[in-house]
Design an enzyme around this catalytic site. Structure first.
Site, PDB file in Angstrom:
ATOM      1  CG  ASP A 198      -2.201   0.870   0.936  1.00  5.66           C
ATOM      2  OD1 ASP A 198      -2.165   1.704   0.008  1.00  5.66           O
ATOM      3  OD2 ASP A 198      -3.202   0.743   1.669  1.00  5.66           O
TER       4      ASP A 198
HETATM    5  C1  BGC Z   1      -5.181   3.149   0.355  1.00  4.89           C
HETATM    6  C2  BGC Z   1      -5.380   2.143  -0.733  1.00  4.89           C
HETATM    7  C3  BGC Z   1      -5.348   2.820  -2.070  1.00  4.89           C
HETATM    8  C4  BGC Z   1      -4.013   3.518  -2.213  1.00  4.89           C
HETATM    9  C5  BGC Z   1      -3.795   4.184  -3.560  1.00  4.89           C
HETATM   10  C6  BGC Z   1      -3.974   4.038   0.111  1.00  4.89           C
HETATM   11  O1  BGC Z   1      -3.948   5.110   0.980  1.00  4.89           O
HETATM   12  O2  BGC Z   1      -5.041   2.479   1.586  1.00  4.89           O
HETATM   13  O3  BGC Z   1      -6.588   1.450  -0.541  1.00  4.89           O
HETATM   14  O4  BGC Z   1      -5.561   1.911  -3.105  1.00  4.89           O
HETATM   15  O5  BGC Z   1      -3.921   4.505  -1.212  1.00  4.89           O
HETATM   16  O6  BGC Z   1      -4.519   5.325  -3.694  1.00  4.89           O
END
Ligand code: BGC
Length: 738
Positions: free
Chosen positions: A268
Site C-alpha cells: 500500500d
Molecule cells: C489506500 C489504498 C489505495 C491507495 C492508492 C492508500 O492510501 O489504503 O486502498 O488503493 O492509497 O490510492
C-alpha cells in the site's frame, strides 16, 4: 539516449513465460528495480518523471489521469526507454469511475453478484477508455466495526458474502480475459486483517489469531485468487506485531505456497517505508529488506526499493534471483494485459462514459442497495393520489456531491441526480413540494434552519427527510467514535416527529449508523448508503412504489456503539443468553443480590440483540418460508446435501426476496459460530406465488481450520436455517457420518 533494444513484441515465440524470461535476461539491475517501483503521477508529467520513465526506472504510475497524458506516458515508456516496457497505470476505481455506483458496502446490500459484476464491468470500460489498466479494487477486508471509516469500501462483515461479491467484482473488472482492451487488472486488498483495526481507528494495531485469520479473514482473498485476480495489495496494518507489508507468513506461506498465487503483490501507499515507522526496520534499507524478504513485488510510492536494492544485493542480504522472480511476476501481468501489443488507448474504441445503459446499471445498483429497515403502517410506498403537499427536508436531499460517497476522484458530480430532482421529475405539478434543508450540512450544530423546515412540514401531509453523513465522514482515515447521526439531525427529526405527520426518513451514509434514537422519529426508514450517480431516481422509484425494496443489510446495525464488535456469527460462549434472561438496568431491584440476574452474556443497558441483524431488509410485500426438506438425514464426507424450502409471496405486490441459508456445526475441534451464511439466492415472486428454492451444500463447504490449522470437515450434527435474515427460524438438522 541509447538505441532502443529489440522488445518482446518482436520475439519469435509467443509463449508468455518465454517472453517474460527473455526480457528479464536482458534487463539491467536498474531496469529491474524500475519495474518494481510505482510512482505517483499527482504532479503531472514533469521532466523528472519523463526522465525516470526514459531510464526504465518506473514500472507503474498511479493517480495520473487524462487520456492524452497517459498515452504520452506510455509512448515515452514504449519508444524512449531502452526495452520499451509499457507501464501499469493504476487508479482507485472503487465504485465506478465517471458514473458512480453505490459505495461498495451499499452494493453489497444488493446481495446480487450478477449486478455487482455488471457494475465493475462498466467501471472497467469507463476507466480503460481513459487509459487506466489497473484498479486497486475490490476491497475485501472483513470488518465488524462501523466506527472504521473504511467499512464503506468493504463488502460487509461476512466471509461468504464477501467471497462471492468480491469474486464478482474481480470478474467484472478483468472481463473474459485480461487482454481484451476494456479489461483492467483488479487488485484485492488489503492483505490482511486491516478491517480489525483496534477501536475502529484507521491504521491501528490488529490482533487476530491464526484461527480467525484463516477461518474469517483470508477466505475471500483465497476465493479471488482462485478466480484469477491479477494483483494483491498489502495492508498498512501491524498484524500481531508483524506488519502486513513485511509479513512472510501471509505473503509467502499462505499466498504463494498454499494458494499458488501467480500474480504480483503491491505494497500500500508508503507502506514499505512505514515498516520503519512501525519500529519493524531500523531504516529504509532494512524496510526494503523486510518487504522483499516477505514477498512484496512492487513498492507503491515510497522509494526504499529504488534506493536500497542494489546495496542489499551487494551486501549479500538478498539474492538477485528473488528480484528476478518479482520482476517476472510483474511482467507477466503486463503481458497478460496485452500491453506490449496495445499500450495506447483510443477513446473511439469505447462506448462513451455515462451512456444510458451505464446510467441504468448505476440506477439498478442504487435501487437494489437500498434497505428498508422500518415501515410502520405500510407508510411506504407513498401513494401520489393521497398526497397534496409534500415536504422534502434535510441536508442530503439535494446534494449531488455528497451522495457519491467516498473515493470518487473521477466521479462526475454534474451527472448525479439527487432525490429532490428525481422526485420533482416524477411528481411534476401533481403535488406541491415544500423544500427546506433544515441543516446546512449533516454536521451543522445550530437551529438556524429549523423553523423553515418545521414550516415546510406543517404545510404538508407527508414529510420526506434526507439525512445521514456527508461523504467525508467515512472512507480512509475518517473514523468516528460516535456513530449517531452527526450534528443536530436527531434534534431536527425529533421536532418534526412531534408534528405528528407521516414521516419517511431516508439515510445516506458510509456506514451503519447507530439509529436507536433516530428510528423512533420516523414511520418508515430507508437506508440508501451513499448511492452514487443515480441515487435520486432509484430512491424516488422506491418511495413511490415503482419498485419494491430488495436490499438486505450486509452488516449488523448496532443499537449503540458500545455493542461493537457485534456480528451475527458469534460464538455461543459457555453462558449464552436467552431472551428471557435479559434484564435491563432500570428493572434491577435496588440492592439485588449479585447473582440474581443469572450470570449470562449481555449488556445491562443494550441487551443482546442488535438494532437490525445481518441479512435483514423489509419489502413492500410479505414472504412466508415453509416446508424445509433435506435430501437426506445423514450424508458421508464428500457428498452433497440438497436443502429445499418453499417460499410464498403472501402480500399484495410482486417482489424479490433474498433467501439465505445458515448452518451451525454443533460440535467442533474448535468452537464454531452459532450461525454461518452458506448460500443465498434472489427469488422473484408474483403475488400469491410459491416457489421451491433449492440449495446444494457439499461437505467441503462446511470445512474450517482446526486446532492444527488443517482444513477439515468434521462428522457430526449440523443445524440448518433458511429464511430472510440471520435470525431465520425455519430449521432442520442433518448429520455427517463418521
Ligand atoms: C489506500 C489504498 C489505495 C491507495 C492508492 C492508500 O492510501 O489504503 O486502498 O488503493 O492509497 O490510492
Amino acid at each position: 539516449m541509447k538505441q532502443k533494444e529489440q522488445t518482446c513484441i518482436d520475439l519469435k515465440t509467443d509463449r508468455l513465460l518465454d517472453r517474460v524470461n527473455d526480457l528479464v535476461e536482458r534487463m539491467t539491475l536498474s531496469e529491474k528495480i524500475g519495474q518494481m517501483s510505482q510512482v505517483t503521477g499527482m504532479g503531472g508529467l514533469t521532466d523528472n518523471l519523463r526522465l525516470a520513465i526514459q531510464q526504465g526506472k518506473v514500472g507503474s504510475i498511479l493517480n495520473e489521469v487524462g487520456l492524452e497524458s497517459l498515452n504520452e506516458i506510455q509512448r515515452i515508456a514504449m519508444e524512449e526507454s531502452r526495452l520499451g516496457i509499457p507501464l501499469l497505470i493504476g487508479r482507485d476505481v472503487i465504485h465506478g469511475f465517471r458514473t458512480m455506483l453505490p459505495i461498495p458496502l451499499g452494493q453489497a446490500a444488493s446481495w446480487n453478484p450478477e449486478l455487482i459484476k455488471k457494475g465493475a464491468r462498466m467501471a472497467a470500460i469507463e476507466a480503460a477508455s481513459e487509459g487506466i489498466n489497473w484498479t486497486f479494487a475490490p476491497m475485501i477486508d472483513i470488518t465488524r466495526d462501523p466506527r472504521w471509516g473504511r467499512i464503506a469500501e468493504t463488502l460487509g462483515e461476512d466471509t461468504h458474502l464477501t467471497s462471492v461479491l468480491g469474486t464478482a467484482m474481480v470478474e467484472g473488472f478483468q472481463g473474459e480475459k485480461l487482454s481484451q482492451g476494456d479489461s483492467i487488472a483488479a487488485c484485492v486488498k488489503h492483505y490482511a486483517g486491516y478491517g480489525y483495526s483496534e477501536s475502529g481507528k484507521d491504521y491501528a494495531y490488529v490482533n487476530i489469531s491464526e484461527s480467525e485469520l484463516r477461518n474469517v479473514v483470508l477466505p475471500p482473498f483465497r476465493a479471488c485468487v482462485d478466480a484469477g485476480v491479477a494483483t494483491l495489495m498489502t495492508a498498512f496494518s501491524d498484524l500481531n506485531g508483524i506488519p502486513a507489508s513485511g509479513n512472510e507468513f501471509l505473503l509467502k506461506k499462505v499466498l504463494r505456497e498454499e494458494w499458488g498465487f501467480s500474480g504480483f503483490v503491491v505494497s500500500d501507499w508508503d507502506a514499505v517505508k512505514e515498516l520503519k515507522v512501525h519500529g519493524f526496520a531500523e531504516d529504509n534499507k532494512m524496510a526494503a529488506f523486510e518487504a522483499l524478504q516477505a514477498g512484496v513485488d512492487m513498492e507503491m510510492v515510497s522509494t526504499c526499493y529504488q534506493g536500497h536494492i542494489a546495496t542489499l544485493l551487494r551486501e549479500g542480504l538478498i539474492e538477485e534471483k528473488i528480484i528476478d522472480q518479482y520482476v517476472r511476476n510483474i511482467l507477466r501481468v503486463k503481458f497478460e494485459l496485452g500491453l506490449f501489443e496495445n499500450p495506447y488507448t483510443k477513446a473511439a474504441d469505447f462506448p462513451v462514459s455515462g451512456n444510458p445503459e451505464f446510467l441504468q446499471i448505476a440506477k439498478q445498483a442504487a435501487l437494489e442497495s437500498c434497505v428498508l429497515l422500518k415501515n410502520d403502517y405500510d407508510k411506504l410506498p407513498l401513494r401520489l393520489e393521497n398526497i397534496q403537499n409534500l415536504a422534502i427536508i434535510g441536508p442530503m436531499a439535494d446534494d449531488a456531491y455528497e451522495q457519491m460517497g467516498t473515493w470518487t476522484f473521477d466521479g462526475k458530480e454534474e451527472w448525479c441526480q439527487t432525490p429532490l430532482q428525481a422526485i420533482r421529475a416524477m411528481v411534476g405539478d401533481r403535488v406541491n413540494i415544500h423544500v427546506a434543508k433544515g441543516l446546512e450540512t449533516t454536521r451543522t450544530k445550530n437551529r438556524d434552519g429549523f423553523e423553515a423546515a418545521l414550516e415546510a412540514a406543517r404545510k404538508s401531509d407527508t414529510v420526506l427527510l434526507f439525512m445521514g453523513e456527508e461523504a467525508i465522514l467515512s472512507g480512509e482515515a475518517h473514523c468516528r467514535a460516535d456513530i449517531n447521526l452527526p450534528g443536530f439531525q436527531n434534534e431536527l427529526l425529533k421536532e418534526i416527529a412531534q408534528l405528528g405527520k407521516s414521516t419517511v426518513l431516508v439515510i445516506m451514509a458510509g456506514r451503519p449508523l447507530t439509529l436507536g434514537e433516530t428510528k423512533d422519529y420516523a414511520n418508515a426508514l430507508l437506508y440508501a448508503w451513499h448511492p452514487g450517480t443515480m441515487g435520486g431516481p432509484a430512491i424516488a422509484d422506491l418511495i413511490f412504489g415503482k419498485a419494491s425494496p430488495v436490499g438486505k443489510t450486509p452488516v449488523t446495525f448496532p443499537k449503540v456503539v458500545g455493542q461493537i464488535p457485534i456480528y451475527y456469527n458469534q460464538r455461543n460462549t459457555g453462558r449464552p443468553t436467552r431472551e428471557e434472561d435479559i434484564t435491563f438496568m432500570n428493572d434491577i431491584p435496588v440492592r439485588a443480590a449479585q447473582t440474581s440476574l443469572g450470570n449470562t452474556s449481555f449488556h445491562l443497558d443494550a441487551g443482546l440483540e442488535p438494532l437490525y441483524p445481518f441479512g435483514f431488509g423489509l419489502s413492500y410485500t410479505t414472504f412466508h418460508y415453509h416446508n424445509i426438506q433435506l435430501s437426506a438425514e445423514q450424508i458421508n464426507l464428500g457428498e452433497t446435501l440438497e436443502i429445499k424450502v418453499e417460499l410464498s409471496n403472501t402480500g399484495s405486490r410482486a417482489a424479490t426476496e433474498i433467501t439465505q441459508l445458515y448452518v451451525r456445526d454443533i460440535v467442533g475441534n474448535i468452537t464454531r459460530p452459532i450461525r454461518e451464511l452458506k448460500g443465498f439466492q434472489q427469488v422473484h415472486l408474483a403475488v400469491g406465488e410459491t416457489k421451491t428454492i433449492a440449495f446444494q451444500l457439499h461437505t467441503k463447504d462446511l470445512a474450517f481450520y482446526n486446532r492444527k490449522m488443517d482444513l477439515v470437515t468434521e462428522p457430526g450434527q449440523f443445524n440448518i436455517w433458511v429464511g430472510g435474515d440471520s435470525n431465520a427460524s425455519l430449521q432442520a438438522s442433518f448429520w455427517i457420518k463418521k
